[in-house]
Write a protein that holds these residues in place. Structure first.
Motif, PDB file in Angstrom:
ATOM      1  N   VAL A   1     -43.452  68.493  27.353  1.00 48.65           N
ATOM      2  CA  VAL A   1     -42.032  68.859  27.441  1.00 48.65           C
ATOM      3  C   VAL A   1     -41.211  67.581  27.502  1.00 48.65           C
ATOM      4  O   VAL A   1     -41.519  66.670  28.274  1.00 48.65           O
ATOM      5  CB  VAL A   1     -41.680  69.663  28.719  1.00 48.65           C
ATOM      6  N   ASP A   2     -40.182  67.534  26.685  1.00 51.72           N
ATOM      7  CA  ASP A   2     -39.260  66.396  26.756  1.00 51.72           C
ATOM      8  C   ASP A   2     -37.847  66.914  26.976  1.00 51.72           C
ATOM      9  O   ASP A   2     -37.418  67.845  26.305  1.00 51.72           O
ATOM     10  CB  ASP A   2     -39.306  65.591  25.448  1.00 51.72           C
ATOM     11  N   PHE A   3     -37.140  66.351  27.933  1.00 46.39           N
ATOM     12  CA  PHE A   3     -35.718  66.665  28.121  1.00 46.39           C
ATOM     13  C   PHE A   3     -34.964  65.349  27.980  1.00 46.39           C
ATOM     14  O   PHE A   3     -34.866  64.578  28.925  1.00 46.39           O
ATOM     15  CB  PHE A   3     -35.484  67.298  29.489  1.00 46.39           C
ATOM     16  N   GLY A   4     -34.492  65.125  26.780  1.00 48.43           N
ATOM     17  CA  GLY A   4     -33.742  63.889  26.531  1.00 48.43           C
ATOM     18  C   GLY A   4     -32.302  64.224  26.195  1.00 48.43           C
ATOM     19  O   GLY A   4     -32.014  65.188  25.487  1.00 48.43           O
ATOM     20  N   LEU A   5     -31.385  63.448  26.725  1.00 46.35           N
ATOM     21  CA  LEU A   5     -29.961  63.592  26.399  1.00 46.35           C
ATOM     22  C   LEU A   5     -29.460  62.218  25.982  1.00 46.35           C
ATOM     23  O   LEU A   5     -29.889  61.210  26.557  1.00 46.35           O
ATOM     24  CB  LEU A   5     -29.165  64.071  27.617  1.00 46.35           C
ATOM     25  N   ASP A   6     -28.587  62.183  24.983  1.00 49.18           N
ATOM     26  CA  ASP A   6     -28.017  60.899  24.584  1.00 49.18           C
ATOM     27  C   ASP A   6     -26.679  60.789  25.295  1.00 49.18           C
ATOM     28  O   ASP A   6     -25.668  61.279  24.814  1.00 49.18           O
ATOM     29  CB  ASP A   6     -27.845  60.876  23.059  1.00 49.18           C
TER      30      ASP A   6
ATOM     31  N   GLY B   1     -34.653  74.512  20.386  1.00 51.42           N
ATOM     32  CA  GLY B   1     -33.260  74.909  20.602  1.00 51.42           C
ATOM     33  C   GLY B   1     -32.360  73.718  20.344  1.00 51.42           C
ATOM     34  O   GLY B   1     -32.839  72.611  20.101  1.00 51.42           O
ATOM     35  N   GLN B   2     -31.054  73.927  20.415  1.00 48.78           N
ATOM     36  CA  GLN B   2     -30.130  72.813  20.134  1.00 48.78           C
ATOM     37  C   GLN B   2     -30.238  71.718  21.193  1.00 48.78           C
ATOM     38  O   GLN B   2     -29.853  70.571  20.953  1.00 48.78           O
ATOM     39  CB  GLN B   2     -28.694  73.313  19.993  1.00 48.78           C
TER      40      GLN B   2
ATOM     41  N   PRO C   1     -35.180  69.111  18.258  1.00 51.81           N
ATOM     42  CA  PRO C   1     -35.088  70.552  18.568  1.00 51.81           C
ATOM     43  C   PRO C   1     -36.372  71.147  19.156  1.00 51.81           C
ATOM     44  O   PRO C   1     -36.328  71.941  20.077  1.00 51.81           O
ATOM     45  CB  PRO C   1     -34.747  71.177  17.212  1.00 51.81           C
ATOM     46  N   GLU C   2     -37.540  70.742  18.641  1.00 49.87           N
ATOM     47  CA  GLU C   2     -38.794  71.265  19.213  1.00 49.87           C
ATOM     48  C   GLU C   2     -39.146  70.421  20.429  1.00 49.87           C
ATOM     49  O   GLU C   2     -39.813  69.393  20.324  1.00 49.87           O
ATOM     50  CB  GLU C   2     -39.919  71.193  18.188  1.00 49.87           C
ATOM     51  N   PHE C   3     -38.683  70.856  21.591  1.00 47.37           N
ATOM     52  CA  PHE C   3     -38.814  69.999  22.774  1.00 47.37           C
ATOM     53  C   PHE C   3     -40.042  70.330  23.616  1.00 47.37           C
ATOM     54  O   PHE C   3     -40.365  69.611  24.548  1.00 47.37           O
ATOM     55  CB  PHE C   3     -37.545  70.094  23.638  1.00 47.37           C
TER      56      PHE C   3
END
Ligand SMILES: NC(=O)C1=CN([C@@H]2O[C@H](COP(=O)(O)OP(=O)(O)OC[C@H]3O[C@@H](n4cnc5c(N)ncnc54)[C@H](OP(=O)(O)O)[C@@H]3O)[C@@H](O)[C@H]2O)C=CC1
Ligand SMILES: O=C1OC[C@@H](O)[C@H](O)[C@H]1O
Length: 342
Positions: free
Chosen positions: A166-171, A262-263, A246-248
């Motif tokens: 699982v990756d949760f990355g935000l720019d 998801g977006q 998108p494929e997180f």
């Protein structure tokens, strides 16, 4: 007359008027066919009345919401059944204590607190005061997550699970955010607590590494290895430097894999099941609903409170404590110490 009019009602007091508060307020009052409860925004408390008025006018103009220029009047308002806390992490402990001590039920945005020790104080206080307390992890309550759990644990569609990525990355462009942004403040920010994820409540062994710059944990990578007779690992990563593709999420099992996309990692909308058996075709499931979907979590809180429960079964407080303990351990390995750690 709307679809929600005959449903049990929960009256909310909102604490803080930032990003997630505005999402939550606009969302839980939406009309929807599958509603389990009716939500009323009874009061909003803000550091400034003008900010409260703005949030109300923009997100719930027809609710006749009271606006207070402080948080205490929300806690003391007899027409408020539950307080939703949407302030930065470092304030959750104080805000929860203030609300609970005044006998209010609380839904507090994640993380419930900065570390396990702080959260334990809240769990004990809620128990002593006999009020409902829940950490707000809204995606857990969505139909997509319910279906995902069914596919894995009831239908065993991919067999024995061995790895989860699982990756949760935000720019977040931290350099361009104003200096008072909570994300830039080592006192208020704490990135892993924003984007970190827990998997299951068996105690795993932990390998972790964090990139900490100026006291801020920009990137964290964690490998959880679960004990037992079958090989099982969770590989969890989070970052504020680059948005996740998108494929997180990918879950691998003995019969195939599941991809969740998801977006953003916080807005999953599609599950794809891939079978190892090449004669079987991939199955794709799409999930759509109005708004964000915070109302699923709000409905769960409403049904708990209306039925006298003090805890939510999808995210029991023991699991909140377990996850914060995991984060504490990751930070101990990563070398990230918060002032609250004592
Ligand atoms: N579940 C989810 O999807 C999300 C959850 N979150 C969680 O919600 C919490 C709030 O996040 P977010 O809405 O992005 O934060 P914001 O910075 O946008 O808003 C926080 C609000 O808290 C109040 N506040 C009180 N004291 C302070 C302070 N010292 N500094 C800054 N704000 C303060 C302010 O409201 P006022 O002045 O009106 O009192 C402010 O608008 C975080 O803990 C985060 O982890 C965040 C985003 C998404
Ligand atoms: O959970 C979250 O999802 C959306 C982000 O903008 C936010 O910072 C984070 O807390």
């Amino acid at each position: 007359m709307t679809m929600q009019d005959n449903l049990p009602t929960l009256r909310w007091g909102i604490i803080g008027t930032g990003l997630v508060a505005s999402w939550f307020v606009s969302d839980i009052i939406l009309s929807r066919p599958d509603a389990k409860a009716r939500h009323i925004i009874k009061a909003v408390g803000s550091s400034m009345v003008v900010k409260g008025i703005e949030v109300v006018e923009k997100n719930c103009p027809e609710q006749r919401t009271k606006v207070y220029g402080n948080y205490y009047e929300v806690y003391d308002d007899p027409e408020v059944d539950i307080v939703y806390i949407a302030t930065p992490h470092a304030l959750h402990k104080k805000n929860c204590i203030d609300a609970i001590q005044r006998g209010k039920n609380v839904l507090c945005e994640k993380p419930l607190a900065i570390n396990k020790a702080e959260a334990q104080v809240l769990v004990d206080l809620a128990k002593a005061k006999n009020v409902f307390l829940m950490e707000g992890v809204w995606t857990r309550y969505t139909p997509l997550v319910a279906r995902l759990k069914e596919l894995i644990h009831v239908e065993h569609i991919i067999g024995e699970v061995s790895r989860v990525f699982v990756d949760f990355g935000l720019d977040m462009n931290l350099q361009d955010l104003p200096s008072d942004s909570r994300l830039k403040s080592p006192e208020l920010g704490k990135i892993i607590l924003d984007t970190g994820l827990g998997l299951e409540s068996t105690q795993p062994s932990i390998a972790a590494s964090q990139s900490v710059v100026d006291g801020m944990d920009y990137i964290s990578s964690v490998i959880l290895t679960y004990p037992g007779k079958t090989p099982r690992q969770g590989i969890l990563t989070c970052s504020l430097c680059y948005k996740t593709a998108p494929e997180f999420m990918r879950i691998e099992g003995s019969h195939g894999s599941i991809l969740v996309s998801g977006q953003a990692a916080s807005y999953p909308d599609t599950i794809v099941v891939r079978h190892k058996d090449e004669s079987k075709r991939d199955e794709s499931l799409s999930f759509s609903h109005v708004g964000f979907g915070f109302y699923y979590e709000a409905d769960a809180a409403a049904l708990d409170i209306l039925n006298g429960r003090k805890n939510n079964s999808l995210l029991p407080l023991d699991e909140t404590l377990f996850m914060l303990n995991l984060m504490d351990n990751v930070r101990a390995i990563g070398g990230l110490v918060y002032p609250q750690d004592g």
